[in-house]
Write an enzyme that holds these catalytic residues in place. Structure first.
Site, PDB file in Angstrom:
ATOM      1  N   SER A  52      -5.216  -1.558   4.241  1.00 32.93           N
ATOM      2  CA  SER A  52      -3.900  -1.362   3.507  1.00 32.93           C
ATOM      3  C   SER A  52      -3.848   0.286   3.470  1.00 32.93           C
ATOM      4  CB  SER A  52      -3.875  -1.610   2.070  1.00 32.93           C
ATOM      5  OG  SER A  52      -2.862  -1.184   1.327  1.00 32.93           O
ATOM      6  N   THR A  86       5.023 -13.282   0.047  1.00 34.11           N
ATOM      7  CA  THR A  86       3.384 -13.342   0.586  1.00 34.11           C
ATOM      8  C   THR A  86       2.557 -13.587  -0.464  1.00 34.11           C
ATOM      9  OG1 THR A  86       3.285 -10.836  -0.094  1.00 34.11           O
ATOM     10  CG2 THR A  86       3.895 -11.201   2.331  1.00 34.11           C
ATOM     11  N   HIS A 109       7.250 -11.332 -11.790  1.00 38.95           N
ATOM     12  CA  HIS A 109       8.601 -11.818 -11.448  1.00 38.95           C
ATOM     13  C   HIS A 109       8.215 -13.529 -11.248  1.00 38.95           C
ATOM     14  CE1 HIS A 109      12.130 -13.166  -9.801  1.00 38.95           C
ATOM     15  NE2 HIS A 109      12.210 -12.999  -8.696  1.00 38.95           N
TER      16      HIS A 109
END
Length: 340
Positions: A52, A86, A109
């Site tokens: 990442s 994802t 969320h």
């Protein structure tokens, strides 16, 4: 129905003492949650894949970084701040195998919990802390001693203290300074999606683009069209943000207010509201979630094409040129891609 609203005085950060919080992801929300918690004295690790590009950014911010599986294994509380499309796969592959009885799974969320793409075991506590603003705003407000109001909800509570843990987490990211509103996963998810699609993103950007096109097609200068239909939206929204729609109407000219009250309903009429209800129905039925998940699984071909179409609209080039005349806009930017 009266809402329960909590503030700093109602939340005890001490409930996180001795616990490790893993924030999975370092995007808009992830970088804000992890940095705010860290500066609130919480023991935080960030979970990222080895390759990442955010790994170095998180370390430069003074945070410990591990792979998602390592972070989940080390943590008592795991917060998922990854993209909705994802999150479920990362949960199944890296998080679920490392959860133990009594752990807390948190989300920013409710999408994946509400629509059932993530189904935690019964012995795992599940809560949500959802800031009502982009992560970059959550971070900026925290740094300035303020906070962004956040929603909190509990889906599973085998330990009996999930709300208290959630409130402590929300306090740690600065939400208690503004207000922590208790809700449920269904209400947060469905209203959030509707707001994004019908008003805040879809409705607003489509309205701005249509206004721009209308003026340019009528022969007006693109620069004038951009200023009047896109750039100045912030001026109006700031007035509404500060004191509501009545506050905006008090501040603008009588000409603008009269045009607002007499012409606005001709733009957004009963047919528009009918289509809004259709969009809400697609959200409530789960059809939008299925469409979005299927698009991701098929490689996002349509999504990428639509994104490219938007980026190629002439108004984007005009806007970029006009912002070049206003260098102060680059000062203290909310979105700095080199850092977050």
């Amino acid at each position: 129905m009266a809402l329960n609203i909590y503030y700093d005085k109602d939340a005890d950060l001490g409930r996180l003492e001795g616990k490790i919080v893993a924030v999975i992801g370092y995007g808009s929300q992830g970088h804000a949650h992890s940095q705010n918690l860290h500066h609130s004295g919480v023991d935080v690790v960030v979970g990222l894949r080895k390759d990442s590009p955010s790994w170095a950014k998180a370390e430069e911010a003074g945070l410990r970084v591990m792979t998602p599986a390592e972070a989940a294994n080390a943590a008592d509380i795991v917060m998922m701040t990854l993209p909705d499309e994802t999150t479920a796969d990362i949960y199944r592959e890296h998080i679920a195998p490392n959860l133990v009885e009594g752990n807390y799974l948190a989300v920013a969320h409710g999408f994946n919990i509400h629509f059932g793409t993530i189904q935690p075991p019964d012995d795992i506590n599940v809560f949500m802390v959802a800031p009502k603003g982009p992560g970059h705003t959550v971070r900026q407000h925290y740094e300035e001693g303020r906070g962004v109001p956040s929603l909190v909800a509990v889906a599973q509570d085998p330990s009996g203290d999930s709300l208290q843990i959630a409130l402590a987490y929300a306090k740690g990211i600065g939400a208690g300074r503004a207000g922590i509103i208790e809700t449920n996963f269904r209400e947060e998810t469905e209203t959030d999606l509707f707001g994004e699609q019908a008003v805040l993103c879809g409705g607003l950007t489509a309205l701005m683009a249509a206004g721009y096109d209308t003026l340019v097609e009528a022969g007006y200068a693109p620069e004038m069209a951009y200023f009047e239909t896109i750039h100045e939206v912030k001026l109006i929204v700031d007035l509404i943000y500060e004191g509501g729609i009545a506050n905006m109407r008090y501040s603008v000219s009588n000409t603008a207010e009269f045009g607002d009250l007499t012409r606005g309903p001709r733009i957004v009429d009963e047919d528009t509201k009918k289509r809004m209800k259709e969009i809400l129905g697609e959200i409530q039925s789960g059809n939008f979630a299925k469409e979005f998940i299927l698009e991701n699984r098929s490689g996002n071909v349509s999504f990428r094409a639509l994104r490219k179409q938007g980026e190629d609209h002439p108004m984007e080039e005009v806007g970029d040129r006009l912002r070049g005349l206003m260098p102060w806009l680059k000062e203290k930017r909310l979105v700095d891609r080199a850092k977050n």
